[in-house]
Design a protein around this motif. Structure first.
Motif, mmCIF file in Angstrom:
data_model
loop_
_atom_site.group_PDB
_atom_site.id
_atom_site.type_symbol
_atom_site.label_atom_id
_atom_site.label_comp_id
_atom_site.label_asym_id
_atom_site.label_seq_id
_atom_site.Cartn_x
_atom_site.Cartn_y
_atom_site.Cartn_z
ATOM 1 N N MET A 22 0.844 -1.193 0.000
ATOM 2 C CA MET A 22 0.000 0.000 0.000
ATOM 3 C C MET A 22 0.883 1.248 0.000
ATOM 4 O O MET A 22 2.034 1.204 0.429
ATOM 5 N N ARG A 23 0.308 2.343 -0.473
ATOM 6 C CA ARG A 23 1.035 3.613 -0.476
ATOM 7 C C ARG A 23 1.380 4.020 0.956
ATOM 8 O O ARG A 23 0.721 3.608 1.908
ATOM 9 N N ILE A 24 2.387 4.850 1.106
ATOM 10 C CA ILE A 24 2.849 5.242 2.443
ATOM 11 C C ILE A 24 1.850 6.126 3.183
ATOM 12 O O ILE A 24 1.921 6.240 4.404
ATOM 13 N N ASP A 25 0.880 6.726 2.486
ATOM 14 C CA ASP A 25 -0.110 7.593 3.141
ATOM 15 C C ASP A 25 -1.430 6.864 3.432
ATOM 16 O O ASP A 25 -2.428 7.493 3.772
ATOM 17 N N THR A 26 -1.434 5.545 3.368
ATOM 18 C CA THR A 26 -2.639 4.755 3.625
ATOM 19 C C THR A 26 -2.972 4.776 5.117
ATOM 20 O O THR A 26 -2.086 4.592 5.946
ATOM 21 N N PRO A 27 -4.255 4.973 5.465
ATOM 22 C CA PRO A 27 -4.632 4.915 6.885
ATOM 23 C C PRO A 27 -4.309 3.542 7.487
ATOM 24 O O PRO A 27 -4.414 2.519 6.803
ATOM 25 N N ALA A 28 -3.953 3.507 8.768
ATOM 26 C CA ALA A 28 -3.568 2.263 9.454
ATOM 27 C C ALA A 28 -4.815 1.545 9.977
ATOM 28 O O ALA A 28 -5.061 1.489 11.177
ATOM 29 N N VAL A 29 -5.606 1.016 9.046
ATOM 30 C CA VAL A 29 -6.790 0.224 9.402
ATOM 31 C C VAL A 29 -6.793 -1.037 8.547
ATOM 32 O O VAL A 29 -6.065 -1.127 7.554
ATOM 33 N N ALA A 30 -7.620 -1.996 8.936
ATOM 34 C CA ALA A 30 -7.753 -3.219 8.141
ATOM 35 C C ALA A 30 -8.213 -2.848 6.739
ATOM 36 O O ALA A 30 -9.036 -1.941 6.552
ATOM 37 N N THR A 31 -7.695 -3.520 5.738
ATOM 38 C CA THR A 31 -7.996 -3.207 4.341
ATOM 39 C C THR A 31 -9.497 -3.173 4.071
ATOM 40 O O THR A 31 -9.984 -2.303 3.354
ATOM 41 N N HIS A 32 -10.252 -4.102 4.665
ATOM 42 C CA HIS A 32 -11.690 -4.147 4.396
ATOM 43 C C HIS A 32 -12.431 -2.922 4.939
ATOM 44 O O HIS A 32 -13.571 -2.666 4.571
ATOM 45 N N LEU A 63 -11.264 0.193 4.507
ATOM 46 C CA LEU A 63 -11.008 1.311 3.601
ATOM 47 C C LEU A 63 -12.162 1.413 2.600
ATOM 48 O O LEU A 63 -12.673 0.396 2.123
ATOM 49 N N GLU A 64 -12.563 2.640 2.280
ATOM 50 C CA GLU A 64 -13.686 2.841 1.366
ATOM 51 C C GLU A 64 -13.401 2.276 -0.019
ATOM 52 O O GLU A 64 -14.222 1.608 -0.606
ATOM 53 N N ASN A 65 -12.236 2.557 -0.555
ATOM 54 C CA ASN A 65 -11.847 2.040 -1.866
ATOM 55 C C ASN A 65 -10.417 1.523 -1.760
ATOM 56 O O ASN A 65 -9.477 2.229 -2.111
ATOM 57 N N PRO A 66 -10.236 0.288 -1.260
ATOM 58 C CA PRO A 66 -8.882 -0.203 -0.992
ATOM 59 C C PRO A 66 -7.958 -0.184 -2.201
ATOM 60 O O PRO A 66 -6.764 0.053 -2.070
ATOM 61 N N GLY A 67 -8.504 -0.401 -3.377
ATOM 62 C CA GLY A 67 -7.680 -0.440 -4.588
ATOM 63 C C GLY A 67 -6.930 0.846 -4.851
ATOM 64 O O GLY A 67 -5.844 0.828 -5.426
ATOM 65 N N GLN A 68 -7.489 1.974 -4.440
ATOM 66 C CA GLN A 68 -6.833 3.265 -4.686
ATOM 67 C C GLN A 68 -5.551 3.428 -3.880
ATOM 68 O O GLN A 68 -4.730 4.263 -4.190
ATOM 69 N N TRP A 69 -5.388 2.631 -2.818
ATOM 70 C CA TRP A 69 -4.237 2.753 -1.938
ATOM 71 C C TRP A 69 -3.097 1.805 -2.322
ATOM 72 O O TRP A 69 -2.008 1.892 -1.776
ATOM 73 N N LEU A 70 -3.356 0.886 -3.250
ATOM 74 C CA LEU A 70 -2.337 -0.103 -3.631
ATOM 75 C C LEU A 70 -1.198 0.526 -4.422
ATOM 76 O O LEU A 70 -1.410 1.447 -5.214
ATOM 77 N N THR A 71 -0.010 0.018 -4.207
ATOM 78 C CA THR A 71 1.142 0.408 -5.023
ATOM 79 C C THR A 71 0.995 -0.283 -6.381
ATOM 80 O O THR A 71 0.163 -1.186 -6.536
#
Length: 186
Positions: A58-68, A70-78
């Motif tokens: 995940m990108r370095i600015d991703t919130p520290a929560v379980a992936t599920h 996140l509102e749109n987890p795909g947007q945070w992926l590297t």
């Protein structure tokens, strides 16, 4: 015997996987800014917090929560994050946690420090007494797709059935799931 098995297999795996681990680390660094490893605060045996390494997917600015969560987890992926997760290559650095004694090869997956509902249910059912694992009975029965109460029920079943042979069965089933990329979200 379980700790001895974990140490021997983790040392062997670390030696055999040295080159692939190095390649993944370089690929992570080349495809996104930030470190190759992400050190996540996880809940270990007896609810003790430990730092668990993973290759950063995940990108370095991703919130520290379980992936599920996140509102749109795909947007945070590297750029290679999805591949790392689906192939489970992001989990390889956890060999360090096994060698250090924070984890085992088989046990309940360590909860994030802020997954209060999961931690509370596991504590209530006695699962918190187990060493967390790289894989577990819940992972081979649904992995990321399981709701928390069902995951905890499978963890309780593991607690009741645990044995060397049951661990071997879980490891074989895990290998099949990883090869098939079954039950992985993002």
């Amino acid at each position: 015997m379980k700790r001895w098995f974990d140490l021997c297999v983790a040392l062997l795996a670390a030696m055999l996987l040295l080159v692939p681990v190095s390649i993944v680390a370089i690929a992570v660094r080349l495809t996104s800014p930030g470190p190759a490893l992400y050190w996540s605060d996880r809940v270990g045996r007896y609810n003790r917090i430990f730092k668990m390494p993973k290759f950063r997917s995940m990108r370095i600015d991703t919130p520290a929560v379980a992936t599920h969560l996140l509102e749109n987890p795909g947007q945070w992926l590297t750029p290679i994050g999805s591949f790392l997760r689906k192939s489970s290559l992001d989990e390889l650095p956890q060999l360090w946690s096994i060698l250090k004694g924070d984890m085992s090869f088989v046990g309940p997956r360590p909860a994030l420090f802020n997954q209060d509902d999961l931690i509370a249910l596991r504590t209530e059912r006695g699962v918190h007494e187990l060493m967390p694992g790289l894989t577990g009975w819940a992972q081979v029965n649904g992995r990321d797709e399981l709701p928390i109460p069902q995951k905890v029920q499978l963890d309780v079943e593991y607690l009741q059935r645990r044995s060397f042979w049951f661990d071997l069965k879980i490891l074989v089933l895990t290998a099949r799931k990883v090869i098939a990329r079954d039950g992985v979200s993002h």
